[in-house]
Design a protein around this motif. Sequence first.
Motif, PDB file in Angstrom:
ATOM      1  N   LEU A   1     130.533-108.332 120.391  1.00 28.59           N
ATOM      2  CA  LEU A   1     129.850-107.975 119.151  1.00 28.59           C
ATOM      3  C   LEU A   1     129.577-106.480 119.180  1.00 28.59           C
ATOM      4  O   LEU A   1     129.081-105.954 120.183  1.00 28.59           O
ATOM      5  CB  LEU A   1     128.534-108.747 119.035  1.00 28.59           C
ATOM      6  CG  LEU A   1     127.601-108.407 117.884  1.00 28.59           C
ATOM      7  CD1 LEU A   1     128.257-108.678 116.537  1.00 28.59           C
ATOM      8  CD2 LEU A   1     126.303-109.196 118.013  1.00 28.59           C
ATOM      9  N   CYS A   2     129.921-105.793 118.109  1.00 29.29           N
ATOM     10  CA  CYS A   2     129.716-104.353 117.991  1.00 29.29           C
ATOM     11  C   CYS A   2     129.011-104.077 116.671  1.00 29.29           C
ATOM     12  O   CYS A   2     129.418-104.612 115.635  1.00 29.29           O
ATOM     13  CB  CYS A   2     131.060-103.644 118.039  1.00 29.29           C
ATOM     14  SG  CYS A   2     130.958-101.868 117.728  1.00 29.29           S
ATOM     15  N   PHE A   3     127.969-103.258 116.711  1.00 34.93           N
ATOM     16  CA  PHE A   3     127.294-102.886 115.464  1.00 34.93           C
ATOM     17  C   PHE A   3     126.798-101.454 115.540  1.00 34.93           C
ATOM     18  O   PHE A   3     126.695-100.867 116.613  1.00 34.93           O
ATOM     19  CB  PHE A   3     126.151-103.856 115.128  1.00 34.93           C
ATOM     20  CG  PHE A   3     125.069-103.976 116.157  1.00 34.93           C
ATOM     21  CD1 PHE A   3     123.952-103.159 116.109  1.00 34.93           C
ATOM     22  CD2 PHE A   3     125.146-104.926 117.163  1.00 34.93           C
ATOM     23  CE1 PHE A   3     122.937-103.278 117.047  1.00 34.93           C
ATOM     24  CE2 PHE A   3     124.141-105.065 118.101  1.00 34.93           C
ATOM     25  CZ  PHE A   3     123.021-104.238 118.041  1.00 34.93           C
ATOM     26  N   PHE A   4     126.514-100.900 114.368  1.00 35.46           N
ATOM     27  CA  PHE A   4     126.041 -99.528 114.227  1.00 35.46           C
ATOM     28  C   PHE A   4     124.646 -99.584 113.625  1.00 35.46           C
ATOM     29  O   PHE A   4     124.418-100.313 112.650  1.00 35.46           O
ATOM     30  CB  PHE A   4     126.991 -98.727 113.323  1.00 35.46           C
ATOM     31  CG  PHE A   4     128.386 -98.703 113.864  1.00 35.46           C
ATOM     32  CD1 PHE A   4     128.799 -97.665 114.682  1.00 35.46           C
ATOM     33  CD2 PHE A   4     129.275 -99.722 113.585  1.00 35.46           C
ATOM     34  CE1 PHE A   4     130.088 -97.644 115.200  1.00 35.46           C
ATOM     35  CE2 PHE A   4     130.567 -99.720 114.102  1.00 35.46           C
ATOM     36  CZ  PHE A   4     130.965 -98.675 114.907  1.00 35.46           C
ATOM     37  N   VAL A   5     123.719 -98.807 114.201  1.00 34.85           N
ATOM     38  CA  VAL A   5     122.322 -98.895 113.778  1.00 34.85           C
ATOM     39  C   VAL A   5     121.658 -97.529 113.950  1.00 34.85           C
ATOM     40  O   VAL A   5     121.945 -96.822 114.921  1.00 34.85           O
ATOM     41  CB  VAL A   5     121.586 -99.992 114.596  1.00 34.85           C
ATOM     42  CG1 VAL A   5     121.586 -99.695 116.085  1.00 34.85           C
ATOM     43  CG2 VAL A   5     120.182-100.228 114.085  1.00 34.85           C
ATOM     44  N   PRO A   6     120.778 -97.140 113.008  1.00 37.43           N
ATOM     45  CA  PRO A   6     120.052 -95.879 113.202  1.00 37.43           C
ATOM     46  C   PRO A   6     119.286 -95.905 114.531  1.00 37.43           C
ATOM     47  O   PRO A   6     118.761 -96.947 114.935  1.00 37.43           O
ATOM     48  CB  PRO A   6     119.078 -95.831 112.023  1.00 37.43           C
ATOM     49  CG  PRO A   6     119.688 -96.698 110.981  1.00 37.43           C
ATOM     50  CD  PRO A   6     120.405 -97.783 111.744  1.00 37.43           C
ATOM     51  N   VAL A   7     119.241 -94.767 115.187  1.00 37.57           N
ATOM     52  CA  VAL A   7     118.610 -94.672 116.511  1.00 37.57           C
ATOM     53  C   VAL A   7     117.195 -95.237 116.495  1.00 37.57           C
ATOM     54  O   VAL A   7     116.800 -95.997 117.380  1.00 37.57           O
ATOM     55  CB  VAL A   7     118.619 -93.206 117.003  1.00 37.57           C
ATOM     56  CG1 VAL A   7     117.824 -93.053 118.286  1.00 37.57           C
ATOM     57  CG2 VAL A   7     120.048 -92.712 117.187  1.00 37.57           C
ATOM     58  N   ALA A   8     116.425 -94.902 115.472  1.00 36.87           N
ATOM     59  CA  ALA A   8     115.019 -95.323 115.407  1.00 36.87           C
ATOM     60  C   ALA A   8     114.858 -96.840 115.315  1.00 36.87           C
ATOM     61  O   ALA A   8     113.802 -97.372 115.680  1.00 36.87           O
ATOM     62  CB  ALA A   8     114.322 -94.670 114.213  1.00 36.87           C
ATOM     63  N   ASP A   9     115.881 -97.549 114.861  1.00 35.24           N
ATOM     64  CA  ASP A   9     115.800 -99.001 114.671  1.00 35.24           C
ATOM     65  C   ASP A   9     116.560 -99.788 115.730  1.00 35.24           C
ATOM     66  O   ASP A   9     116.570-101.021 115.705  1.00 35.24           O
ATOM     67  CB  ASP A   9     116.356 -99.357 113.289  1.00 35.24           C
ATOM     68  CG  ASP A   9     115.588 -98.680 112.174  1.00 35.24           C
ATOM     69  OD1 ASP A   9     114.418 -99.026 111.973  1.00 35.24           O
ATOM     70  OD2 ASP A   9     116.167 -97.783 111.524  1.00 35.24           O
ATOM     71  N   ALA A  10     117.193 -99.106 116.654  1.00 33.28           N
ATOM     72  CA  ALA A  10     118.102 -99.762 117.593  1.00 33.28           C
ATOM     73  C   ALA A  10     117.416-100.804 118.471  1.00 33.28           C
ATOM     74  O   ALA A  10     117.939-101.907 118.646  1.00 33.28           O
ATOM     75  CB  ALA A  10     118.809 -98.724 118.461  1.00 33.28           C
TER      76      ALA A  10
END
Length: 103
Positions: free
Chosen positions: A4-13
């Motif tokens: 599983l790969c996803f992209f997320v803002p650093v602050a919400d990771a």
Amino acid sequence: MYKLCFFVPVADAEQVKQAVFAAGAGRIGDYDCCSWQVLGQGQFRPLSGSNPHIGEHGKLEQVAELRVEMVCADECILEAVAALRAAHPYEEPAFDFFRTNTL
């Protein structure tokens, strides 16, 4: 087994990772909460009808995001994706998953 790969803002990771871990992803043998991540820059432009968490309609936005990867057993991939969608701040999170070859 899936990757599983996803992209997320650093602050919400961390909150997103914890939700996906709680759904069963990131387990390798006798270890849990296993993942790999790298910092990058995502970009998008919210279109009319969107409800952006970050940015404004019609304006190109660039955001520091983490690319997070983890494995997930077959029996929990659907729960992991549901947890990812529920915890992610974007209304349309970018992610993919694919079956891995294991020995």
